[in-house]
Design a protein around this motif. Structure first.
Motif, PDB file in Angstrom:
ATOM      1  N   CYS A  35      80.931  83.907   2.789  1.00 59.44           N
ATOM      2  CA  CYS A  35      82.386  84.156   2.836  1.00 59.44           C
ATOM      3  C   CYS A  35      82.907  84.349   4.252  1.00 59.44           C
ATOM      4  O   CYS A  35      83.933  85.011   4.456  1.00 59.44           O
ATOM      5  CB  CYS A  35      82.764  85.370   1.984  1.00 59.44           C
ATOM      6  SG  CYS A  35      82.257  85.242   0.272  1.00 59.44           S
ATOM      7  N   ASP A  36      82.237  83.782   5.220  1.00 60.49           N
ATOM      8  CA  ASP A  36      82.765  83.780   6.587  1.00 60.49           C
ATOM      9  C   ASP A  36      83.712  82.584   6.689  1.00 60.49           C
ATOM     10  O   ASP A  36      83.279  81.445   6.846  1.00 60.49           O
ATOM     11  CB  ASP A  36      81.630  83.663   7.593  1.00 60.49           C
ATOM     12  CG  ASP A  36      82.112  83.742   9.033  1.00 60.49           C
ATOM     13  OD1 ASP A  36      83.333  83.564   9.271  1.00 60.49           O
ATOM     14  OD2 ASP A  36      81.278  83.968   9.935  1.00 60.49           O
ATOM     15  N   PHE A  37      85.010  82.855   6.616  1.00 57.91           N
ATOM     16  CA  PHE A  37      85.995  81.775   6.574  1.00 57.91           C
ATOM     17  C   PHE A  37      86.191  81.094   7.932  1.00 57.91           C
ATOM     18  O   PHE A  37      86.884  80.091   8.029  1.00 57.91           O
ATOM     19  CB  PHE A  37      87.334  82.320   6.065  1.00 57.91           C
ATOM     20  CG  PHE A  37      87.317  82.663   4.603  1.00 57.91           C
ATOM     21  CD1 PHE A  37      87.743  81.745   3.654  1.00 57.91           C
ATOM     22  CD2 PHE A  37      86.850  83.897   4.168  1.00 57.91           C
ATOM     23  CE1 PHE A  37      87.726  82.057   2.299  1.00 57.91           C
ATOM     24  CE2 PHE A  37      86.831  84.220   2.820  1.00 57.91           C
ATOM     25  CZ  PHE A  37      87.256  83.295   1.880  1.00 57.91           C
ATOM     26  N   THR A  38      85.568  81.634   8.981  1.00 56.23           N
ATOM     27  CA  THR A  38      85.696  81.033  10.318  1.00 56.23           C
ATOM     28  C   THR A  38      84.579  80.055  10.624  1.00 56.23           C
ATOM     29  O   THR A  38      84.687  79.284  11.571  1.00 56.23           O
ATOM     30  CB  THR A  38      85.711  82.130  11.392  1.00 56.23           C
ATOM     31  OG1 THR A  38      84.431  82.781  11.433  1.00 56.23           O
ATOM     32  CG2 THR A  38      86.790  83.166  11.098  1.00 56.23           C
ATOM     33  N   LEU A  39      83.501  80.087   9.851  1.00 63.65           N
ATOM     34  CA  LEU A  39      82.316  79.297  10.192  1.00 63.65           C
ATOM     35  C   LEU A  39      82.424  77.812   9.835  1.00 63.65           C
ATOM     36  O   LEU A  39      82.043  76.959  10.636  1.00 63.65           O
ATOM     37  CB  LEU A  39      81.075  79.908   9.522  1.00 63.65           C
ATOM     38  CG  LEU A  39      79.737  79.250   9.852  1.00 63.65           C
ATOM     39  CD1 LEU A  39      79.458  79.299  11.357  1.00 63.65           C
ATOM     40  CD2 LEU A  39      78.601  79.931   9.087  1.00 63.65           C
ATOM     41  N   PRO A  40      82.926  77.443   8.653  1.00 65.53           N
ATOM     42  CA  PRO A  40      82.965  76.012   8.315  1.00 65.53           C
ATOM     43  C   PRO A  40      83.837  75.214   9.279  1.00 65.53           C
ATOM     44  O   PRO A  40      84.768  75.739   9.897  1.00 65.53           O
ATOM     45  CB  PRO A  40      83.565  75.995   6.905  1.00 65.53           C
ATOM     46  CG  PRO A  40      83.307  77.350   6.365  1.00 65.53           C
ATOM     47  CD  PRO A  40      83.403  78.270   7.537  1.00 65.53           C
ATOM     48  N   LYS A  41      83.511  73.933   9.387  1.00 72.01           N
ATOM     49  CA  LYS A  41      84.275  73.060  10.266  1.00 72.01           C
ATOM     50  C   LYS A  41      85.020  72.012   9.437  1.00 72.01           C
ATOM     51  O   LYS A  41      84.574  71.599   8.355  1.00 72.01           O
ATOM     52  CB  LYS A  41      83.357  72.369  11.264  1.00 72.01           C
ATOM     53  CG  LYS A  41      82.286  71.506  10.630  1.00 72.01           C
ATOM     54  CD  LYS A  41      81.345  70.944  11.674  1.00 72.01           C
ATOM     55  CE  LYS A  41      80.252  70.095  11.036  1.00 72.01           C
ATOM     56  NZ  LYS A  41      79.304  69.578  12.023  1.00 72.01           N
ATOM     57  N   THR A  42      86.148  71.591   9.936  1.00 74.56           N
ATOM     58  CA  THR A  42      86.953  70.586   9.244  1.00 74.56           C
ATOM     59  C   THR A  42      86.316  69.214   9.434  1.00 74.56           C
ATOM     60  O   THR A  42      86.051  68.787  10.557  1.00 74.56           O
ATOM     61  CB  THR A  42      88.386  70.567   9.793  1.00 74.56           C
ATOM     62  OG1 THR A  42      88.985  71.851   9.579  1.00 74.56           O
ATOM     63  CG2 THR A  42      89.211  69.497   9.085  1.00 74.56           C
TER      64      THR A  42
END
Length: 581
Positions: A275-282
């Protein structure tokens, strides 16, 4: 002198012979009956055998009757101790001469716990995250062979180690680095006896944060879901202008019709970043999703960010398994194939990775529930026609996976839903998906791929290759002639509307005849726990099969987040709870 001596002897003999003048023979006393047991005492572990012997005098040939106060004894004197220690810890074994109840003897038996032995197998195992292994407990020294299972983190830290469902160990998912855990069994007969095995768990490639350009079959989600969710970014399409698009489900990338054009699609999904919403990349931006309630498909496309996705369309695992157990990526074939009953299929998805199965039914009409989660604000139930039904090749989070024919890697269907009991997987035929996309955009799309090649789950520990009650045991090489399928479909269309009005019926499809696999049948899926109205054994010459099933549901891997945070333990418990399938 001699005369005197002879006379004396003669007198004595006469005297003895006369005996007072009586001729009666003296009465002999009756022999005394006596019985003894050997041994007179014994110590016998529970569940084991101790022979006893009875010695009888004064009653030759008369049988002995054996009895005991605890356990059993046969009439040869073989005593079997009970399976548990009786009250007081002792038993009495008695031998009685038949016909002489007073002629009996007893021995005392001390019943003890038998030394218990315990081992489990396999002693070591290596699994991918989310996969499972079945353990066997070998218990000796007792008739109580039951054990209690548990799993613990080998390092003793707070890492969630997965869980045991009876003897089945299910590894944690996701996992960011290799870890080791201990599977243990405790004897229920003797809790001091334990055995342990080592299980090494490695990350599942489909769940990992990938370096650009990413391979598909990977975890991903629309960034605006508002929830901690993960689905599968399934495959790559190209339009007539050469633009590349990720193909997945509407409920993965399109928020079930709530997404706006340009919304970010990220990799991996938020479940796979704790649930780290900053980690995924677009990796792409949402383009369009045909209306789920009217297009007959659950599909969406997102235009690829330049350089973010492998432009050959490679999918994790479609190239097979390396010697170290890792997946080899490969592109699917660039031509499609229609589903056929009995076709071997494969898919690579976020939750279960590479799995294989068979097409069990075609031309299915099903009610599919779409819950309020991951950006969808209204729960709906959609009716889809022409669906492909397979066995349990997927779990929540695999939504959006491309299903290919295993022998050729040709795209066949888009995974859309699964039954709540985990028995069945439903998918939209890719021809319907491509047609719906063309109707929505005016553009023609095709799969990015290469030549045909086979896809095999062989060598994948824990991969799903399961049979189903929909597939008769003798159906391996059976072919149903096309004209028989066509007739069954005519019958389905004739009666489908009437049958689907039954509140217990959740789907109808064409499958194999249970008795003759070369004949089709009309398969009626009935919601488990509900009783349908009367259904005849056949309709217009086509056999009717009644199959109990959980409702079909378009599921993502998801869970609630409190205060924008979650703990690993809370997350894993949410993902692996029994109601998830």
């Amino acid at each position: 002198m001699r005369r005197v001596l002879y006379a004396t002897v003669s007198i004595l003999l006469t005297s003895v012979g006369c005996g007072g003048g009586s001729n009666r023979v003296p009465t002999q006393p009756s022999p005394q009956i006596h019985i003894t047991i050997r041994p007179v005492s014994a110590t016998v572990p529970v569940g084991t055998i101790q022979p006893f012997v009875a010695f009888v005098s004064g009653a030759a040939g008369r049988p002995v009757m054996w009895t005991t106060s605890a356990g059993t004894i046969d009439q040869s004197g073989n005593y079997t101790a009970p399976s548990s220690v009786p009250q007081g810890g002792n038993a009495t074994v008695t031998a009685t001469i038949t016909g002489s109840p007073s002629a009996a003897a007893s021995a005392t038996v001390a019943i003890t716990l038998q030394p218990v032995t315990l081992s489990i197998a396999p002693s070591t195992a290596t699994l991918k995250a989310g996969f499972s292994a079945v353990y066997t407990a070998n218990v000796g020294g007792t008739t109580n062979t039951s054990v209690s299972w548990s799993v613990a983190d080998l390092s003793g830290d707070s890492t969630y180690p997965g869980f045991m469902a009876g003897p089945t160990y299910i590894a944690p998912s996701p996992l960011f680095a290799p870890d080791s855990f201990t599977v243990s069994a405790v004897s229920n007969a003797d809790p001091t006896k334990t055995a342990s095995a080592l299980v090494n768990v490695i990350p599942l490639e489909n769940q990992e944060l990938q370096a650009s350009p990413i391979k598909l079959g990977a975890s991903g989600i629309n960034a605006n879901t508002g929830d901690c969710c993960s689905g599968t970014l399934g495959s790559l399409l190209v339009d007539q202008k050469g633009k590349h698009y990720i193909l997945s489900n509407n409920h993965v990338m399109g928020r079930v019709g709530h997404a706006a054009q340009g919304e970010a699609v990220v990799q991996p999904g938020y479940v796979d970043t704790l649930c780290d919403f900053t980690l995924p990349k677009t990796v792409a931006n949402f383009s369009i999703a045909p209306p789920i309630t009217s297009s007959n498909v659950d599909a969406a496309i997102a235009q690829v960010v330049p350089g973010a996705v492998d432009d050959q369309g490679e999918i994790i695992g479609l190239g097979g398994i390396a010697n170290d157990g890792s997946y080899i990526p490969a592109a699917p074939a660039n031509t499609t194939v229609a589903a056929a009953i009995g076709m071997s299929v494969a898919k690579s998805g976020r939750t279960t990775g590479l799995t294989c199965g068979k097409v069990l039914a075609t031309n299915g009409t099903f009610f599919i529930d779409v819950p309020t989660e991951c950006g969808n604000t209204t729960e709906i139930t959609v009716s889809f026609r022409g669906q492909v039904i397979m066995g349990s090749i997927a779990r929540p989070g695999d939504s959006g996976s491309l299903i290919v024919e295993a022998g050729t890697a040709r795209p066949m269907a888009l995974l859309a839903a699964g039954s709540a009991d985990g028995q069945f997987t439903a998918a939209n035929p890719v021809t319907d998906v491509l047609a719906a996309l063309k109707a929505s955009t005016g553009s023609t799309f095709r799969f990015v791929g290469s030549g045909q090649h086979s896809v095999s789950c062989s060598g994948v520990t824990g991969a799903a290759q399961r049979s189903s009650l929909l597939e008769p045991a003798n159906a391996a090489s059976s072919f149903i002639p096309a004209e028989r399928i066509a007739h069954a479909m005519d019958v389905q269309w004739k009666y489908e509307n009437e049958l689907m009005l039954d509140p217990a019926v959740i789907g109808i499809a064409i499958g194999r005849n249970e008795d003759d696999p070369q004949q089709p049948s009309l398969v009626v899926f009935v919601e488990a726990g509900k009783a349908p109205k009367h259904l005849p054994p056949a309709l217009d010459g086509v056999a009717v099969r009644l199959i109990p099933s959980g409702r079909f549901r378009a599921n993502l891997r998801s869970f609630s987040v409190t205060g924008g945070k979650c703990t690993a333990q809370k997350r894993f418990r949410a993902l692996e709870s029994p109601e998830q399938h």
